[in-house]
Motif scaffolding. Structure first.
Motif, mmCIF file in Angstrom:
data_model
loop_
_atom_site.group_PDB
_atom_site.id
_atom_site.type_symbol
_atom_site.label_atom_id
_atom_site.label_comp_id
_atom_site.label_asym_id
_atom_site.label_seq_id
_atom_site.Cartn_x
_atom_site.Cartn_y
_atom_site.Cartn_z
ATOM 1 N N ARG A 136 -9.385 23.662 -13.083
ATOM 2 C CA ARG A 136 -9.341 23.243 -11.767
ATOM 3 C C ARG A 136 -8.110 22.319 -11.342
ATOM 4 N N CYS A 137 -7.233 23.342 -10.876
ATOM 5 C CA CYS A 137 -5.765 22.981 -10.532
ATOM 6 C C CYS A 137 -5.804 22.749 -8.959
ATOM 7 N N ALA A 138 -5.199 21.360 -8.648
ATOM 8 C CA ALA A 138 -5.043 20.982 -7.230
ATOM 9 C C ALA A 138 -3.644 21.177 -6.869
ATOM 10 N N LEU A 139 -3.007 21.869 -5.948
ATOM 11 C CA LEU A 139 -1.960 21.441 -5.340
ATOM 12 C C LEU A 139 -1.854 20.164 -4.393
ATOM 13 N N VAL A 140 -0.998 19.265 -4.872
ATOM 14 C CA VAL A 140 -0.931 18.117 -4.475
ATOM 15 C C VAL A 140 0.670 17.650 -3.621
ATOM 16 N N GLY A 141 0.592 17.092 -2.691
ATOM 17 C CA GLY A 141 1.890 16.700 -2.075
ATOM 18 C C GLY A 141 1.848 15.349 -1.472
ATOM 19 N N ASP A 142 0.588 14.418 -1.796
ATOM 20 C CA ASP A 142 0.717 13.069 -1.482
ATOM 21 C C ASP A 142 -0.322 12.234 -2.557
ATOM 22 N N CYS A 143 -0.139 11.092 -2.426
ATOM 23 C CA CYS A 143 -0.682 10.116 -3.665
ATOM 24 C C CYS A 143 -2.364 10.017 -3.172
ATOM 25 N N PHE A 144 -2.668 10.034 -1.777
ATOM 26 C CA PHE A 144 -4.201 10.073 -1.519
ATOM 27 C C PHE A 144 -4.790 11.189 -2.037
ATOM 28 N N SER A 145 -4.312 12.614 -1.839
ATOM 29 C CA SER A 145 -4.830 13.523 -2.550
ATOM 30 C C SER A 145 -4.774 13.540 -4.193
ATOM 31 N N ALA A 146 -3.952 13.032 -4.677
ATOM 32 C CA ALA A 146 -3.444 12.948 -6.352
ATOM 33 C C ALA A 146 -4.999 12.046 -6.508
ATOM 34 N N LYS A 147 -5.011 11.069 -5.938
ATOM 35 C CA LYS A 147 -6.319 10.350 -6.453
ATOM 36 C C LYS A 147 -7.621 10.830 -6.136
ATOM 37 N N ALA A 148 -7.763 11.616 -5.003
ATOM 38 C CA ALA A 148 -8.886 12.022 -4.855
ATOM 39 C C ALA A 148 -9.411 13.333 -5.645
#
Length: 150
Positions: free
Chosen positions: A82-94
């Motif tokens: 389950r790989c998520a492309l992340v560009g901000d801290c909010f999304s990293a946490k979520a």
């Protein structure tokens, strides 16, 4: 925590920065490559990191390419990733709290080094909430199982 990390040539610089940052914090890191800025193919590194995480040889994985897009698409082809492309801290946490992402992808040409390190620290410091979110993860796994036998 054991972390698998990998990149293609477009993410090599950021991967090296993240690797050094995490080693200084005491994380156990294995670098799956690449080892230079010579042109390479991101699916190779996505597959290696993905397979190692799914096999539970590592707790989580971090992938980097130029945009993070290609390497995240490739990683998500490995059943169990389950790989998520992340560009901000909010999304990293979520993506940890709600999606139990076991790998994140970053784009070296998209995210600056300071923000990238904040994203990684946030992601690694966040746990899965479970509860109602587990039902959704189970449904993702059902979809994966249906199509993994094609």
């Amino acid at each position: 925590m054991k972390i698998a990390i990998g990149s293609d040539h477009g993410g090599y610089g950021l991967k090296e920065l993240i690797k050094k940052h995490l080693q200084e914090k005491g994380f156990d890191i294995k670098d799956f490559g690449t080892d230079s800025i010579a042109s390479t193919d991101y699916p190779d590194f996505a597959r290696s990191v993905g397979e190692a995480v799914v096999a539970e040889e590592f707790d989580r994985g971090i992938l980097v390419c130029g945009t993070g897009i290609g390497i995240s698409i490739a990683a998500n082809k490995v059943p169990g990733v389950r790989c998520a492309l992340v560009g901000d801290c909010f999304s990293a946490k979520a993506t940890r709290q709600h999606n139990n992402a076991n790998i994140i992808a970053l784009g070296e040409r998209v995210v600056g080094p300071g923000l990238a390190l904040e994203i990684v620290d946030t992601w690694l410091g966040t746990e899965f909430e479970g509860g109602r979110h587990q039902n959704r993860i189970d449904k993702i796994t059902e979809i994966e199982r249906k199509y993994s036998n094609l």
